[in-house]
Design a protein around this motif. Structure first.
Motif, PDB file in Angstrom:
ATOM      1  N   ILE A  43       0.847  -1.209   0.000  1.00 42.90           N
ATOM      2  CA  ILE A  43       0.000   0.000   0.000  1.00 42.90           C
ATOM      3  C   ILE A  43       0.876   1.249   0.000  1.00 42.90           C
ATOM      4  CG2 ILE A  43      -1.699   1.321   1.353  1.00 42.90           C
ATOM      5  CD1 ILE A  43      -2.864  -1.121  -0.074  1.00 42.90           C
ATOM      6  N   SER A  44       1.946   1.161   0.796  1.00 39.33           N
ATOM      7  CA  SER A  44       2.830   2.315   0.883  1.00 39.33           C
ATOM      8  C   SER A  44       3.442   2.601  -0.496  1.00 39.33           C
ATOM      9  CB  SER A  44       3.893   2.005   1.933  1.00 39.33           C
ATOM     10  OG  SER A  44       4.852   2.966   1.907  1.00 39.33           O
ATOM     11  N   ARG A  45       3.910   1.515  -1.203  1.00 35.20           N
ATOM     12  CA  ARG A  45       4.508   1.702  -2.550  1.00 35.20           C
ATOM     13  C   ARG A  45       3.457   2.227  -3.526  1.00 35.20           C
ATOM     14  NH1 ARG A  45       8.745  -2.486  -2.147  1.00 35.20           N
ATOM     15  NH2 ARG A  45      10.137  -1.362  -0.762  1.00 35.20           N
ATOM     16  N   LEU A  46       2.259   1.661  -3.397  1.00 35.82           N
ATOM     17  CA  LEU A  46       1.182   2.092  -4.287  1.00 35.82           C
ATOM     18  C   LEU A  46       0.891   3.584  -4.088  1.00 35.82           C
ATOM     19  CD1 LEU A  46      -0.815   0.980  -6.393  1.00 35.82           C
ATOM     20  CD2 LEU A  46      -2.460   0.670  -4.540  1.00 35.82           C
TER      21      LEU A  46
ATOM     22  N   ASP B 125      -5.472   9.173  -3.659  1.00 37.28           N
ATOM     23  CA  ASP B 125      -4.474   9.560  -2.627  1.00 37.28           C
ATOM     24  C   ASP B 125      -5.090   9.472  -1.240  1.00 37.28           C
ATOM     25  OD1 ASP B 125      -2.464   9.976  -4.348  1.00 37.28           O
ATOM     26  OD2 ASP B 125      -2.616  12.178  -4.423  1.00 37.28           O
ATOM     27  N   GLU B 126      -6.310  10.052  -1.138  1.00 33.82           N
ATOM     28  CA  GLU B 126      -7.011  10.114   0.163  1.00 33.82           C
ATOM     29  C   GLU B 126      -7.283   8.708   0.687  1.00 33.82           C
ATOM     30  OE1 GLU B 126     -10.805  12.258   0.421  1.00 33.82           O
ATOM     31  OE2 GLU B 126      -9.598  13.946  -0.355  1.00 33.82           O
ATOM     32  N   LYS B 127      -7.846   7.872  -0.202  1.00 32.07           N
ATOM     33  CA  LYS B 127      -8.224   6.511   0.208  1.00 32.07           C
ATOM     34  C   LYS B 127      -6.996   5.709   0.631  1.00 32.07           C
ATOM     35  CE  LYS B 127     -12.568   6.994  -0.596  1.00 32.07           C
ATOM     36  NZ  LYS B 127     -13.277   7.488   0.569  1.00 32.07           N
TER      37      LYS B 127
ATOM     38  N   GLU C 130      -9.136  -0.561  -5.243  1.00 38.74           N
ATOM     39  CA  GLU C 130      -8.956  -1.313  -6.479  1.00 38.74           C
ATOM     40  C   GLU C 130      -9.726  -0.652  -7.630  1.00 38.74           C
ATOM     41  OE1 GLU C 130     -10.503  -5.215  -6.364  1.00 38.74           O
ATOM     42  OE2 GLU C 130      -9.697  -5.728  -8.331  1.00 38.74           O
ATOM     43  N   ARG C 131     -10.972  -0.215  -7.301  1.00 43.41           N
ATOM     44  CA  ARG C 131     -11.795   0.435  -8.328  1.00 43.41           C
ATOM     45  C   ARG C 131     -11.123   1.738  -8.812  1.00 43.41           C
ATOM     46  NH1 ARG C 131     -15.833   3.700  -7.459  1.00 43.41           N
ATOM     47  NH2 ARG C 131     -15.978   3.133  -5.260  1.00 43.41           N
ATOM     48  N   LEU C 132     -10.637   2.493  -7.807  1.00 46.81           N
ATOM     49  CA  LEU C 132     -10.021   3.780  -8.159  1.00 46.81           C
ATOM     50  C   LEU C 132      -8.748   3.577  -9.000  1.00 46.81           C
ATOM     51  CD1 LEU C 132     -10.343   5.831  -4.836  1.00 46.81           C
ATOM     52  CD2 LEU C 132     -11.466   6.268  -7.014  1.00 46.81           C
TER      53      LEU C 132
ATOM     54  N   LYS D  71       0.805   8.803  -6.225  1.00 50.45           N
ATOM     55  CA  LYS D  71       0.691  10.134  -5.613  1.00 50.45           C
ATOM     56  C   LYS D  71       0.501  11.209  -6.700  1.00 50.45           C
ATOM     57  CE  LYS D  71       3.048  12.738  -1.984  1.00 50.45           C
ATOM     58  NZ  LYS D  71       2.140  13.618  -1.716  1.00 50.45           N
ATOM     59  N   GLY D  72      -0.550  11.976  -6.495  1.00 41.73           N
ATOM     60  CA  GLY D  72      -0.773  13.100  -7.410  1.00 41.73           C
ATOM     61  C   GLY D  72      -1.582  12.737  -8.635  1.00 41.73           C
ATOM     62  N   LEU D  73      -1.852  11.446  -8.856  1.00 38.75           N
ATOM     63  CA  LEU D  73      -2.609  11.085 -10.058  1.00 38.75           C
ATOM     64  C   LEU D  73      -4.089  11.384  -9.872  1.00 38.75           C
ATOM     65  CD1 LEU D  73      -1.039   7.645 -11.110  1.00 38.75           C
ATOM     66  CD2 LEU D  73      -0.709   9.885 -12.163  1.00 38.75           C
TER      67      LEU D  73
END
Ligand SMILES: Nc1nc2c(ncn2[C@@H]2O[C@H](COP(=O)(O)OP(=O)(O)OP(=O)(O)O)[C@@H](O)[C@H]2O)c(=O)[nH]1
Length: 519
Positions: A43-46, A58-60, A85-87, A51-53
């Motif tokens: 999750i951290s890598r994801l 980002d929030e979730k 996953e959806r996002l 980030k910024g996309l």
């Protein structure tokens, strides 16, 4: 006992099972914790990758990371993971779309750049290579974008350099053209041609004053050159004609003079002969008179002597006739010589006149720039010797171009003539005035005190301001700016011209219609 044993054995079995259960639980817990650590790392890598996309993603992801820190039961996080996953899926398809668009844009921009005229071959080659490379991945597309931007930057730099060069070249060409037009116009005023040629030159000058295209400037320059060549040929022809005339007259004169000299010495000999014959006759008569007492007896001899005397008289008469003819020839020669002298005097006067005109400005009839340089050099040498005050002054008409532009250059010509006259009227015999350039006049005032020169120049400036010019039913007031300086120290004429120019420039920038001295 059996029961107890059975119980004990049950208990022991139970304990075994419990131990096994505990072991299984510990394994499961360990596995679960390891999975949580892996999940957290993922999750951290994801989070970093996304980030910024997308702000929502980002929030979730941020919320999930917090939950993961606190939550023991990962299964409770499944709904959150489903949202993420959806996002992420949505973001992936969005990115794919964007990538596609970017590729299209790269292709389009590349084609546009390729069509830009004047691109160097090397840049075009690199561009072709770039557009030919496939870009399946986002990274490749990114690289293509950066490369395309580099090529654009290079093209822009090249264009701005060549544009600057062209702008500078245009400005230079324009300045040069103006300079040539003015110089040609000025040179024409120094040519002194009469008749048709003079009229043609004046027409050319008028056209130059109105401003001409580069092509016309070249044509007019050629025409002026042709006129000057024709003028020079004519002048040479007329000089040749004059010299041929003088030459043939002199040859005739020489011939007749030689003949006269020959005749004159022949006459001289004849006269000598006659004189000695006369003397002999006179001697014979004298002797006869002494010897003959009876003249009657001497008569026949005397008659012969008389005849001889008559012959001598006849010869004398013929001699006189020849002498008269000789005198006439000589006086004709004298007339011819006087005529030749007059002709050469005329020619000399014409040459002097031409020489004088060479130093006069045709339009204003004051001296021209060539004369100024000569006079300045002369006054400079006098100044070196006597160290009297020597002032040099430059007078420039303010906004003269506007007179030409608003009322035509004939009005401008009139202004130049009248201003030249006004300046001259306010000068002393020993002062010198020349037209220096377009609307500039230069004065040399030798041996004038500071007070006197200020008075003189102020009068010139004020007189010009008061001139009642009237063009196209409008009263037009014209002013001049004056810059002046004095020779001192190690000054040379060039220093003086430069300083006078500076003084004039300061007078102009200070607001025109004023006089400024730089000492
Ligand atoms: N009528 C006429 N104009 C001339 C003659 N010689 C030069 N000119 C014009 O004189 C003008 C001089 O222009 P500038 O040097 O800009 O002078 P200006 O308008 O007085 O400008 P400032 O000196 O700054 O006040 C140019 O337009 C020339 O074409 C001439 O013999 N007759």
């Amino acid at each position: 006992m059996t029961d107890i044993n059975a119980v004990a054995s049950e208990v022991s079995k139970l304990k075994l099972r419990l131990d096994q259960a505990q072991l299984t639980y510990r394994d499961a817990s360990l596995k679960s914790r390891r999975e949580i650590v892996i999940l957290k790392r993922l999750i951290s890598r994801l989070s970093v990758a996304c980030k910024g996309l997308d702000n929502e993603l980002d929030e979730k992801l941020c919320e999930l990371r917090t939950e993961l820190e606190q939550q023991k039961d990962v299964s409770k996080l499944i709904p959150r993971l489903a949202v993420i996953e959806r996002l992420v899926t949505r973001q992936a398809s969005f990115t794919e779309n964007e990538n596609h668009l970017l590729e299209q844009q790269i292709f389009h921009s590349g084609e546009t750049l390729k069509r830009l005229p004047g691109l160097p071959a090397q840049l075009k080659r690199e561009l072709r290579n770039l557009l030919g490379q496939p870009s399946d991945t986002l990274v490749q597309t990114h690289k293509h974008t950066v490369r395309l931007l580099e090529l654009y930057e290079r093209a822009l730099k090249l264009m701005s350099v060549s544009n600057n060069a062209m702008v500078m070249k245009d400005a230079l060409d324009h300045d040069l053209q103006l300079q040539l037009t003015n110089e040609l116009q000025r040179l024409i005023t120094e040519l002194d041609f009469d008749g048709d040629d003079g009229e043609r030159l004046m027409n050319i000058r008028n056209r130059l004053l109105l401003g001409v295209s580069p092509k016309t400037l070249i044509e007019l320059s050629l025409e002026v050159l042709r006129l000057v060549l024709d003028g020079t040929h004519n002048e040479r022809r007329s000089s040749q004609h004059f010299l041929d005339g003088i030459n043939s007259d002199l040859a005739t004169l020489q011939k007749t003079t030689n003949q006269s000299v020959g005749q004159s010495s022949a006459l001289y000999e004849h006269r000598n002969e006659m004189t000695s014959e006369l003397a002999t006759l006179a001697g014979t008569i004298k002797q006869g008179l002494g010897e003959h007492k009876n003249l009657e007896a001497w008569r026949p001899a005397l008659t012969d002597l008389t005849k001889e005397l008559l012959v001598l008289a006849e010869r004398n008469k013929a001699l006189e006739k020849r002498e008269k003819a000789l005198i006439e020839q000589l006086s004709y020669n004298e007339g011819k010589i006087n005529g030749l002298f007059e002709q050469t005097q005329d020619y000399r006067r014409r040459l002097n006149d031409q020489e004088r005109k060479m130093f006069l400005d045709n339009l204003t009839r004051v001296y021209n720039r060539a004369a100024l340089h000569e006079r300045l050099e002369h006054e400079y040498r006098r100044w070196l010797r006597y160290q009297h005050p020597l002032s040099v002054v430059m007078i420039d008409i303010d906004h003269f171009k506007e007179v030409n532009d608003n009322y035509g250059h004939l009005a401008g010509d009139k202004v130049l003539k009248i201003i030249a006259r006004t300046i001259r009227q306010n000068l002393e015999e020993t002062d010198f005035i020349a037209r220096f350039g377009d609307d500039e006049f230069m004065l040399i005032l030798p041996d004038v005190s500071e007070e006197e020169r200020t008075k003189r120049l102020t009068k010139i400036r004020e007189s010009i301001t008061q001139l009642p010019f009237r063009f196209r039913d409008q009263n037009v007031s014209i002013t001049v700016s004056i810059g002046a300086t004095l020779f001192h120290g190690n000054d040379t004429p060039d220093d003086i011209l430069e300083r006078t120019g500076k003084a004039l420039f300061s007078a102009k920038t200070a607001g025109n219609n004023r006089m400024l001295w730089i000492s």
